[in-house]
Design an enzyme around this catalytic site. Structure first.
Site, PDB file in Angstrom:
ATOM      1  N   ARG A  33      11.140  20.041 -42.496  1.00 63.15           N
ATOM      2  CA  ARG A  33       9.955  20.371 -42.937  1.00 63.15           C
ATOM      3  C   ARG A  33       8.385  21.251 -42.271  1.00 63.15           C
ATOM      4  NH1 ARG A  33      11.335  16.231 -38.512  1.00 63.15           N
ATOM      5  NH2 ARG A  33       9.554  16.646 -36.578  1.00 63.15           N
ATOM      6  N   GLU A  59       9.265   8.918 -37.462  1.00 63.41           N
ATOM      7  CA  GLU A  59      10.550   8.432 -36.720  1.00 63.41           C
ATOM      8  C   GLU A  59      10.170   7.057 -36.474  1.00 63.41           C
ATOM      9  OE1 GLU A  59      12.665  11.090 -35.309  1.00 63.41           O
ATOM     10  OE2 GLU A  59      14.001   9.609 -35.443  1.00 63.41           O
TER      11      GLU A  59
END
Lengths: 312, 382
Positions: free
Chosen positions: A167, A177
């Site tokens: 990213r 996450e």
């Protein structure tokens, strides 16, 4: 003294899944949206779902040759695409070409990178900078929107522990996450949580692009300070497990003297640091090979400045 | 504790009693058939006496059984296997710890313990397998496949293990194989076996149930004939997989470690006591027999799954599933329900390794098994 930050529209947004091929929530969501984009459609935003490591996804493994989420180093990104490289380096060059180049004005505005963890981290948003006010406002918006479900914010600016993520090609990178979930497994609650967070994240971008002002706010965060490995013998083999008192206690205080590890022959190893810390990524399966039993963080508060879109 | 069923009075209906009576001789025959050179069944009498009881005359007849103690050879050689799947970590570390200790404890009744890392290459890479699932390579047919350069690693390894621990079905094979596994499913501790009349394995299971009351301990039976039994434990004269979960693959959790080490300790404890002459009394045990597997809903074109295990089924292994109970939640938010008429028990719910095998979960029927008393065979009883 906070002052307004004027930022361009976030027009180009990508959602990455399968950066680790066995982290199923992201793989599933991206495949769903590649088939039908209705859920991720927002006015004024182009949202591109993308499977970053298709060979690893096909084999339901973390990676083929090397970890893609460590591959976006300046050294790798300066290599020539046509040459023979490990699969993930070739992939990184391709992703940098499509969604970057990293560091340039052509790069995508926002990339959400979807991950799962075997750690009991709940929903966690991972930032790579404490000065990215668009991201800080976004995480603040998401946290309020999903409440009472909690969403922790992890900031990794550590000079040595920070790593070159897929990213990081974007101007505003955000890691999602969600855990605990075993690798290769799709759990309903984890899947729905990730879907919900993305819904709010895209709403935020749409609102921002549409001219909404976001006043200054504070964001409680956890900042990475240290990595702790398992006790090992002279051959490098693990000799202890995360202690039952620490297992599943991500984000909870670990005080000096608290149990940390339990050796296979039953001895307790205590935390010997000087202060109370906040461990996370406790017993993540993928980190055994990276010499990491858990990561230590300290609590902090970041200030997000007022942001408003500047339409050029 | 009643030593045998002699004089035990069972208050049952005539019909079910007749079926129980007809089952018992078959059970004995099964034991002898399976281990013809090993079992020495000292059956003195198997007689049925019908007693009409004046008090309960208007109710059913009572039947009194006599069943004697089964004498079995000592369990002298025990293989404790870990890393049959290279990312099921508890067994890997447990076997490595056993390898550090000396092979045989003091005392003639202690078994010879063989700690084995079944799939070392998969363990080294922390993967389930390298080319093919090792724990599907132990059918008689696969064990006899001629080996060439192109033979998958795991088939070669299975044949090596068969030489080392077997040969399967022969008198030379180890007495007991305990193959250690982990699962991402919420199964507690399960002993999985191909037999519902391996009295050693069943008594061991009962021993664990009694001595580990805080952990759910269950016995699962896969009704597969020996030649088609595909997993490692079928190589031993007795054997079971010890499956402990939930644990993600590639992770070692201290609580799961505690459960498995205690389980193995109790297995070896029972064997030592059995070998030393302790008689283990007859019991009625509940076991789970595999009925069928259920796959995820899939897209007919791409074969990709289109639903997750429903939140009400997730982590609810061994909770009875009734017709109309939710099974799956599709990505578009619809619920799919269990349509079977017979209530069954789900297990291996959301095991990560089973996605590629087309299995979302398995279904079992619970049944009662009558386990006879057992005692080690001595010279006198042969």
């Amino acid at each position: 003294m906070s002052c307004e930050v004027s930022l361009p529209e976030a027009k180009k947004v990508a959602i990455f899944g399968g950066t680790h091929g066995n982290e199923m929530s992201g793989v599933t969501l991206v495949n769903l949206w590649l088939k039908n984009r209705a859920e991720i459609r927002r006015s004024g935003v182009e949202v591109q779902p993308f499977i970053t490591n298709p060979r690893a996804v096909e084999k339901c493994t973390r990676y083929i040759d090397i970890d893609l989420n460590r591959a976006f180093t300046p050294e790798n990104l300066s290599k020539r695409e046509a040459e023979d490289h490990p699969y993930e380096i070739k992939r990184a060059l391709e992703i940098n070409r499509i969604f970057g180049p990293k560091g340039s004005s052509d790069a995508y505005d926002v990339i959400f990178d979807l991950h799962n963890t075997t750690s009991n981290m709940g929903c966690t948003l991972i930032l790579e900078s404490s000065q990215d006010h668009l991201n800080l406002q976004m995480v603040h918006y998401i946290k309020q929107a999903v409440a009472p479900m909690t969403c922790s914010v992890l900031v990794n600016e550590h000079p040595f522990l920070q790593y070159s993520t897929s990213r990081s090609v974007a101007k505003h990178p955000i890691g999602l996450e969600v855990g605990p979930q075993p690798q290769g497994v799709l759990r309903s609650n984890i899947f729905q949580s990730m879907r919900l967070i993305l819904r709010h994240a895209l709403d935020f971008i749409e609102l921002f692009n549409g001219g909404m002002e976001f006043p200054p706010c504070t964001v409680d965060v956890y900042q990475v300070t240290e990595r702790v490995d398992y006790p090992r013998d002279t051959n490098g083999n693990i000799t202890a497990m995360v202690h039952p008192n620490l297992q599943d206690c991500d984000w909870e205080p670990l005080n000096p003297g608290d149990p940390m590890f339990l050796t296979f022959d039953g001895r307790t190893v205590e935390y010997k640091g000087g202060n109370t810390v906040y461990p996370t990524f406790i017993n993540e399966a993928a980190y055994y090979e990276k010499q990491q039993a858990f990561v230590i963080t300290k609590r902090g508060t970041l200030i997000a400045r007022q942001i408003k879109v500047s339409k050029m | 504790m009643v030593q045998s069923w002699r004089r035990a009075r069972l208050d049952v209906t005539v019909a079910s009693t007749r079926s129980m009576w007809s089952k018992n001789p078959a059970t004995w025959l099964k034991v002898i058939h399976r281990f013809p050179s090993l079992a020495s069944v000292s059956l003195q009498e198997l007689s049925m006496v019908t007693v009409a009881d004046q008090e309960e005359e208007r109710r059913s007849s009572h039947l009194i059984y006599k069943m004697e103690v089964v004498s079995l050879p000592a369990v002298s050689r025990v293989a404790i296997c870990g890393g049959t799947h290279g990312n099921e970590m508890t067994g890997v570390f447990l076997v490595k710890e056993l390898q550090k200790r000396k092979r045989k404890e003091e005392g003639a009744e202690a078994p010879d313990i063989l700690p084995v890392i079944s799939n070392p290459r998969a363990v080294q890479r922390c993967q389930r397998y390298i080319e093919t699932d090792l724990n599907r390579c132990f059918t008689t047919a696969t064990l006899s496949v001629p080996v060439s350069d192109g033979t998958p690693y795991e088939i070669q390894r299975a044949q090596e293990l068969n030489v080392f621990l077997g040969p399967k079905g022969s008198v030379k094979s180890v007495d007991l194989v305990c193959d250690l596994h982990n699962t991402t499913a919420n199964m507690g501790l399960c002993l999985i076996s191909y037999s519902e009349c391996d009295w050693i394995s069943l008594h061991i299971c009962r021993h664990l149930q009694k001595e580990m009351p805080s952990v759910p301990v269950r016995y699962i039976h896969y009704d597969v004939p020996l030649s088609e039994a595909y997993s490692l434990e079928s190589v031993g004269k007795h054997g079971f997989a010890m499956e402990v979960g939930p644990q993600p693959h590639g992770v070692v959790r201290a609580d799961v470690w505690g459960t498995m080490t205690e389980g193995v300790r109790l297995v070896l404890d029972w064997i030592k006591r059995f070998n030393s002459g302790v008689q283990f009394d007859d019991k009625v045990m509940e076991i789970y027999t595999l009925v069928k597997t259920i796959d995820y809903p899939r897209d007919p074109e791409t074969q990709m799954i289109t639903a997750t295990i429903h939140p009400q089924l997730q982590d609810h292994d061994f909770c009875l599933l009734h017709q109309g109970d939710p099974l799956f939640l599709t990505f578009s938010g619809n619920t799919e329900y269990y349509r079977g008429e017979e209530p069954l028990y789900p297990f291996f719910v959301n095991e990560s390794a089973y996605y590629e095998k087309g299995i979302a979960f398995l279904l079992a029927r619970k049944k009662k098994v009558n386990i006879p008393s057992v005692r080690v065979m001595t010279r006198e009883s042969v």
